[in-house]
Design a protein around this motif. Structure first.
Motif, PDB file in Angstrom:
ATOM      1  N   GLU A 146       0.799  -1.215   0.000  1.00 13.95           N
ATOM      2  CA  GLU A 146       0.000   0.000   0.000  1.00 13.95           C
ATOM      3  C   GLU A 146       0.839   1.276   0.000  1.00 13.95           C
ATOM      4  O   GLU A 146       0.313   2.361  -0.257  1.00 13.95           O
ATOM      5  N   ASP A 147       2.133   1.161   0.293  1.00 16.99           N
ATOM      6  CA  ASP A 147       3.026   2.311   0.263  1.00 16.99           C
ATOM      7  C   ASP A 147       3.511   2.639  -1.145  1.00 16.99           C
ATOM      8  O   ASP A 147       4.193   3.653  -1.335  1.00 16.99           O
ATOM      9  N   THR A 148       3.197   1.805  -2.118  1.00 10.90           N
ATOM     10  CA  THR A 148       3.633   2.030  -3.490  1.00 10.90           C
ATOM     11  C   THR A 148       3.066   3.342  -4.020  1.00 10.90           C
ATOM     12  O   THR A 148       1.856   3.551  -4.019  1.00 10.90           O
ATOM     13  N   ALA A 149       3.956   4.232  -4.475  1.00  8.69           N
ATOM     14  CA  ALA A 149       3.556   5.546  -4.965  1.00  8.69           C
ATOM     15  C   ALA A 149       4.799   6.286  -5.443  1.00  8.69           C
ATOM     16  O   ALA A 149       5.928   5.828  -5.241  1.00  8.69           O
ATOM     17  N   VAL A 150       4.579   7.431  -6.074  1.00  6.65           N
ATOM     18  CA  VAL A 150       5.655   8.373  -6.331  1.00  6.65           C
ATOM     19  C   VAL A 150       5.738   9.301  -5.127  1.00  6.65           C
ATOM     20  O   VAL A 150       4.737   9.891  -4.720  1.00  6.65           O
ATOM     21  N   TYR A 151       6.920   9.425  -4.566  1.00  8.13           N
ATOM     22  CA  TYR A 151       7.131  10.237  -3.383  1.00  8.13           C
ATOM     23  C   TYR A 151       7.787  11.557  -3.766  1.00  8.13           C
ATOM     24  O   TYR A 151       8.765  11.578  -4.527  1.00  8.13           O
ATOM     25  N   TYR A 152       7.252  12.663  -3.227  1.00  6.50           N
ATOM     26  CA  TYR A 152       7.706  14.003  -3.553  1.00  6.50           C
ATOM     27  C   TYR A 152       8.176  14.737  -2.300  1.00  6.50           C
ATOM     28  O   TYR A 152       7.515  14.684  -1.264  1.00  6.50           O
ATOM     29  N   CYS A 153       9.273  15.439  -2.430  1.00  5.18           N
ATOM     30  CA  CYS A 153       9.757  16.334  -1.392  1.00  5.18           C
ATOM     31  C   CYS A 153       9.146  17.718  -1.592  1.00  5.18           C
ATOM     32  O   CYS A 153       8.984  18.171  -2.730  1.00  5.18           O
ATOM     33  N   ASN A 154       8.812  18.379  -0.491  1.00  4.65           N
ATOM     34  CA  ASN A 154       8.223  19.713  -0.542  1.00  4.65           C
ATOM     35  C   ASN A 154       8.870  20.614   0.497  1.00  4.65           C
ATOM     36  O   ASN A 154       9.106  20.196   1.631  1.00  4.65           O
ATOM     37  N   VAL A 155       9.159  21.844   0.106  1.00  5.16           N
ATOM     38  CA  VAL A 155       9.661  22.858   1.028  1.00  5.16           C
ATOM     39  C   VAL A 155       8.861  24.132   0.808  1.00  5.16           C
ATOM     40  O   VAL A 155       8.685  24.565  -0.334  1.00  5.16           O
ATOM     41  N   LYS A 156       8.379  24.718   1.880  1.00  3.62           N
ATOM     42  CA  LYS A 156       7.640  25.973   1.826  1.00  3.62           C
ATOM     43  C   LYS A 156       8.513  27.106   2.344  1.00  3.62           C
ATOM     44  O   LYS A 156       9.227  26.941   3.327  1.00  3.62           O
ATOM     45  N   ARG A 157       8.429  28.263   1.689  1.00  2.00           N
ATOM     46  CA  ARG A 157       9.159  29.437   2.138  1.00  2.00           C
ATOM     47  C   ARG A 157       8.450  30.007   3.357  1.00  2.00           C
ATOM     48  O   ARG A 157       7.289  30.430   3.268  1.00  2.00           O
ATOM     49  N   ARG A 158       9.139  30.012   4.482  1.00  2.00           N
ATOM     50  CA  ARG A 158       8.533  30.467   5.720  1.00  2.00           C
ATOM     51  C   ARG A 158       8.109  31.919   5.608  1.00  2.00           C
ATOM     52  O   ARG A 158       8.864  32.758   5.113  1.00  2.00           O
ATOM     53  N   PHE A 159       6.890  32.191   6.037  1.00  2.00           N
ATOM     54  CA  PHE A 159       6.275  33.521   6.057  1.00  2.00           C
ATOM     55  C   PHE A 159       5.860  34.017   4.668  1.00  2.00           C
ATOM     56  O   PHE A 159       5.387  35.142   4.533  1.00  2.00           O
ATOM     57  N   TYR A 160       6.006  33.188   3.648  1.00  2.00           N
ATOM     58  CA  TYR A 160       5.608  33.536   2.302  1.00  2.00           C
ATOM     59  C   TYR A 160       4.739  32.425   1.726  1.00  2.00           C
ATOM     60  O   TYR A 160       4.536  31.387   2.335  1.00  2.00           O
ATOM     61  N   THR A 161       4.238  32.652   0.498  1.00  2.00           N
ATOM     62  CA  THR A 161       3.387  31.663  -0.156  1.00  2.00           C
ATOM     63  C   THR A 161       4.160  30.729  -1.084  1.00  2.00           C
ATOM     64  O   THR A 161       3.569  29.825  -1.673  1.00  2.00           O
ATOM     65  N   ASN A 162       5.459  30.928  -1.224  1.00  2.00           N
ATOM     66  CA  ASN A 162       6.262  30.100  -2.121  1.00  2.00           C
ATOM     67  C   ASN A 162       6.230  28.635  -1.698  1.00  2.00           C
ATOM     68  O   ASN A 162       6.340  28.316  -0.513  1.00  2.00           O
ATOM     69  N   ASP A 163       6.127  27.757  -2.687  1.00  2.00           N
ATOM     70  CA  ASP A 163       5.991  26.332  -2.460  1.00  2.00           C
ATOM     71  C   ASP A 163       6.804  25.605  -3.529  1.00  2.00           C
ATOM     72  O   ASP A 163       6.572  25.792  -4.719  1.00  2.00           O
ATOM     73  N   TYR A 164       7.750  24.753  -3.103  1.00  2.00           N
ATOM     74  CA  TYR A 164       8.663  24.102  -4.034  1.00  2.00           C
ATOM     75  C   TYR A 164       8.556  22.590  -3.918  1.00  2.00           C
ATOM     76  O   TYR A 164       8.360  22.040  -2.833  1.00  2.00           O
ATOM     77  N   TRP A 165       8.715  21.908  -5.070  1.00  2.00           N
ATOM     78  CA  TRP A 165       8.567  20.468  -5.152  1.00  2.00           C
ATOM     79  C   TRP A 165       9.755  19.827  -5.850  1.00  2.00           C
ATOM     80  O   TRP A 165      10.339  20.399  -6.773  1.00  2.00           O
ATOM     81  N   GLY A 166      10.100  18.623  -5.407  1.00  2.00           N
ATOM     82  CA  GLY A 166      11.070  17.815  -6.114  1.00  2.00           C
ATOM     83  C   GLY A 166      10.431  17.129  -7.310  1.00  2.00           C
ATOM     84  O   GLY A 166       9.225  17.244  -7.558  1.00  2.00           O
ATOM     85  N   GLN A 167      11.240  16.396  -8.064  1.00  2.00           N
ATOM     86  CA  GLN A 167      10.764  15.748  -9.282  1.00  2.00           C
ATOM     87  C   GLN A 167       9.989  14.465  -9.011  1.00  2.00           C
ATOM     88  O   GLN A 167       9.288  13.967  -9.893  1.00  2.00           O
ATOM     89  N   GLY A 168      10.112  13.928  -7.821  1.00  2.00           N
ATOM     90  CA  GLY A 168       9.454  12.690  -7.450  1.00  2.00           C
ATOM     91  C   GLY A 168      10.342  11.481  -7.668  1.00  2.00           C
ATOM     92  O   GLY A 168      11.143  11.441  -8.598  1.00  2.00           O
ATOM     93  N   THR A 169      10.199  10.492  -6.801  1.00  2.00           N
ATOM     94  CA  THR A 169      10.938   9.243  -6.936  1.00  2.00           C
ATOM     95  C   THR A 169       9.983   8.077  -6.679  1.00  2.00           C
ATOM     96  O   THR A 169       9.190   8.104  -5.740  1.00  2.00           O
ATOM     97  N   GLN A 170      10.055   7.074  -7.538  1.00  2.00           N
ATOM     98  CA  GLN A 170       9.124   5.945  -7.484  1.00  2.00           C
ATOM     99  C   GLN A 170       9.529   4.959  -6.403  1.00  2.00           C
ATOM    100  O   GLN A 170      10.682   4.535  -6.327  1.00  2.00           O
ATOM    101  N   VAL A 171       8.560   4.587  -5.581  1.00  2.00           N
ATOM    102  CA  VAL A 171       8.724   3.526  -4.590  1.00  2.00           C
ATOM    103  C   VAL A 171       7.704   2.440  -4.899  1.00  2.00           C
ATOM    104  O   VAL A 171       6.502   2.704  -4.927  1.00  2.00           O
ATOM    105  N   THR A 172       8.187   1.234  -5.151  1.00  2.00           N
ATOM    106  CA  THR A 172       7.318   0.103  -5.450  1.00  2.00           C
ATOM    107  C   THR A 172       7.595  -1.009  -4.453  1.00  2.00           C
ATOM    108  O   THR A 172       8.735  -1.447  -4.311  1.00  2.00           O
ATOM    109  N   VAL A 173       6.554  -1.462  -3.777  1.00  2.00           N
ATOM    110  CA  VAL A 173       6.669  -2.511  -2.771  1.00  2.00           C
ATOM    111  C   VAL A 173       5.893  -3.725  -3.258  1.00  2.00           C
ATOM    112  O   VAL A 173       4.677  -3.658  -3.460  1.00  2.00           O
ATOM    113  N   SER A 174       6.581  -4.833  -3.456  1.00  2.00           N
ATOM    114  CA  SER A 174       5.952  -6.047  -3.939  1.00  2.00           C
ATOM    115  C   SER A 174       5.440  -6.885  -2.772  1.00  2.00           C
ATOM    116  O   SER A 174       5.997  -6.865  -1.673  1.00  2.00           O
ATOM    117  N   SER A 175       4.387  -7.643  -3.026  1.00  2.00           N
ATOM    118  CA  SER A 175       3.798  -8.483  -2.001  1.00  2.00           C
ATOM    119  C   SER A 175       4.524  -9.807  -1.873  1.00  2.00           C
ATOM    120  O   SER A 175       5.335 -10.175  -2.728  1.00  2.00           O
TER     121      SER A 175
END
Length: 117
Positions: A88-117
């Motif tokens: 159930e953890d299988t997904a693309v995972y993204y890093c996020n950083v917000k500029r403190r005291f501002y509305t700026n919002d930044y994202w990474g490109q994403g990295t795939q995590v696949t967990v097999s049963s």
């Protein structure tokens, strides 16, 4: 220019572990809130966990006790340690950083995590 470079994703078996890294430039992670999100195809992006500039962490109930967010201020890098992984953890995972005291919002490109049963 702000850049968030993610790494550490891959294919693992259920019960295994991965550590995701988010190397930031152009913004200081120790001074701004950051977090990890994940998204499966066709679904909305959801918050996995977050860390404040003061170091306080918060996690989604689905990952609490299994995932840990940490930060290396000298390397300006945020980590997500994932243990006891489930399919159930299988997904693309993204890093996020917000500029403190501002509305700026930044994202990474994403990295795939696949967990097999």
């Amino acid at each position: 220019q702000v850049q968030l470079v993610e790494s550490g994703g891959g294919l693992v078996k259920a019960g295994g572990s991965l550590r995701l890294s988010c190397a930031a430039s152009g913004i200081t992670v120790s001074s701004n809130p950051s977090g990890w999100y994940r998204q499966a195809p066709g679904l909305q992006r959801e918050l996995v966990g977050s860390i404040t500039s003061a170091g306080a962490t918060n996690y989604a109930d689905s990952v609490k006790g299994r995932f840990t967010i940490s930060r290396d201020n000298a390397k300006n890098t945020v980590y997500l340690q994932m243990n006891s992984l489930k399919p159930e953890d299988t997904a693309v995972y993204y890093c996020n950083v917000k500029r403190r005291f501002y509305t700026n919002d930044y994202w990474g490109q994403g990295t795939q995590v696949t967990v097999s049963s």
